[in-house]
Design a protein around this motif. Sequence first.
Motif, mmCIF file in Angstrom:
data_model
loop_
_atom_site.group_PDB
_atom_site.id
_atom_site.type_symbol
_atom_site.label_atom_id
_atom_site.label_comp_id
_atom_site.label_asym_id
_atom_site.label_seq_id
_atom_site.Cartn_x
_atom_site.Cartn_y
_atom_site.Cartn_z
ATOM 1 N N LYS A 17 0.815 -1.218 0.000
ATOM 2 C CA LYS A 17 0.000 0.000 0.000
ATOM 3 C C LYS A 17 0.851 1.271 0.000
ATOM 4 O O LYS A 17 0.513 2.259 -0.654
ATOM 5 C CB LYS A 17 -0.952 -0.017 1.199
ATOM 6 N N GLY A 18 1.949 1.255 0.752
ATOM 7 C CA GLY A 18 2.814 2.432 0.800
ATOM 8 C C GLY A 18 3.400 2.749 -0.561
ATOM 9 O O GLY A 18 3.421 3.911 -0.998
ATOM 10 N N TYR A 19 3.851 1.715 -1.253
ATOM 11 C CA TYR A 19 4.414 1.907 -2.595
ATOM 12 C C TYR A 19 3.367 2.461 -3.545
ATOM 13 O O TYR A 19 3.645 3.415 -4.298
ATOM 14 C CB TYR A 19 4.950 0.574 -3.119
ATOM 15 N N HIS A 20 2.154 1.915 -3.515
ATOM 16 C CA HIS A 20 1.112 2.377 -4.431
ATOM 17 C C HIS A 20 0.701 3.820 -4.145
ATOM 18 O O HIS A 20 0.401 4.583 -5.075
ATOM 19 C CB HIS A 20 -0.111 1.451 -4.345
ATOM 20 N N PHE A 21 0.705 4.205 -2.867
ATOM 21 C CA PHE A 21 0.359 5.588 -2.522
ATOM 22 C C PHE A 21 1.420 6.555 -3.070
ATOM 23 O O PHE A 21 1.085 7.572 -3.690
ATOM 24 C CB PHE A 21 0.249 5.734 -0.999
ATOM 25 N N LEU A 137 2.865 6.231 -14.866
ATOM 26 C CA LEU A 137 4.057 6.577 -15.645
ATOM 27 C C LEU A 137 4.824 5.315 -16.032
ATOM 28 O O LEU A 137 5.340 5.204 -17.135
ATOM 29 C CB LEU A 137 4.957 7.513 -14.845
ATOM 30 N N VAL A 138 4.897 4.354 -15.116
ATOM 31 C CA VAL A 138 5.645 3.117 -15.345
ATOM 32 C C VAL A 138 4.735 1.916 -15.151
ATOM 33 O O VAL A 138 4.000 1.828 -14.164
ATOM 34 C CB VAL A 138 6.851 3.016 -14.390
ATOM 35 N N ASP A 194 9.403 -1.214 -7.256
ATOM 36 C CA ASP A 194 9.501 -0.255 -6.154
ATOM 37 C C ASP A 194 9.806 1.107 -6.756
ATOM 38 O O ASP A 194 10.008 1.228 -7.968
ATOM 39 C CB ASP A 194 10.546 -0.667 -5.106
ATOM 40 N N ILE A 195 9.821 2.125 -5.927
ATOM 41 C CA ILE A 195 10.003 3.494 -6.438
ATOM 42 C C ILE A 195 11.349 3.654 -7.123
ATOM 43 O O ILE A 195 11.452 4.338 -8.156
ATOM 44 C CB ILE A 195 9.856 4.517 -5.286
ATOM 45 N N TRP A 196 12.396 3.013 -6.602
ATOM 46 C CA TRP A 196 13.721 3.166 -7.199
ATOM 47 C C TRP A 196 13.772 2.531 -8.586
ATOM 48 O O TRP A 196 14.393 3.086 -9.501
ATOM 49 C CB TRP A 196 14.787 2.565 -6.288
ATOM 50 N N LEU A 197 13.115 1.398 -8.755
ATOM 51 C CA LEU A 197 13.053 0.768 -10.078
ATOM 52 C C LEU A 197 12.261 1.656 -11.034
ATOM 53 O O LEU A 197 12.640 1.830 -12.196
ATOM 54 C CB LEU A 197 12.421 -0.623 -9.987
ATOM 55 N N ASP A 198 11.158 2.224 -10.552
ATOM 56 C CA ASP A 198 10.366 3.134 -11.381
ATOM 57 C C ASP A 198 11.189 4.330 -11.845
ATOM 58 O O ASP A 198 11.145 4.722 -13.019
ATOM 59 C CB ASP A 198 9.143 3.634 -10.604
#
Length: 216
Positions: A17-21, A137-138, A194-198
């Motif tokens: 959930k944190g990642y999706h937010f 975006l990704v 994850d955000i870093w991969l995005d």
Amino acid sequence: MAEQRILINPQNIKSRKGYHFVKRTLDIIFSSVGLVCLSPLMAVIAYKIKKEDKGPVFYKQVRVGKNGHHFEMYKFRSMVTNADQLLEQLKDQNEVGGAMFKMKHDPRITRIGHFIREHSLDELPQLVNVLKGNMSLVGPRPPLPSEVEQYTAYDRQRLYVKPGCTGLWQATERNDVGFDEMVKLDLDYIKRADIWLDMWIIFKTIVVIFKPNSSY
């Protein structure tokens, strides 16, 4: 081999959930800023498209999103106005295996269309889809309903998340690989997103704009 095929548990996706937010927050910020900052470039592209054949600037097409939801995706028109009608005549020349059509020297593509496709600029209007929330975006490439009809249960795992303007396939291998390899890359992304991969994929995509890969 079967044991090497990626299988994804949808519950594991929902639990992040944190990642999706954070991902949705960044989608809203980046798409809003992008639409404002890139509006002069988009205006030039629109002018060039209109000047070439007087046809519509934008191309709207129904695509399949998260959980099989259909939505209308926006792109700059890079083909002749009757491209969809001509597709049936070209299907036997498909250069990508599986449930996807790609042709390197597609006769339907216009002069300006070749340029904006090579530099991935035809996809800029998809920032509107990101802002609306039916794309990110990704994420995986948004498929056509006719493509999804050919999907196996394994392929349908691509639909566990929102499709993206860019993704691991678009930013790396692009048309150097076939449909099965594209699915594997998409599922690999979904499993370890994850955000870093995005952010890495977004960076790679910006590089592609200035130094095109095998897009067509």
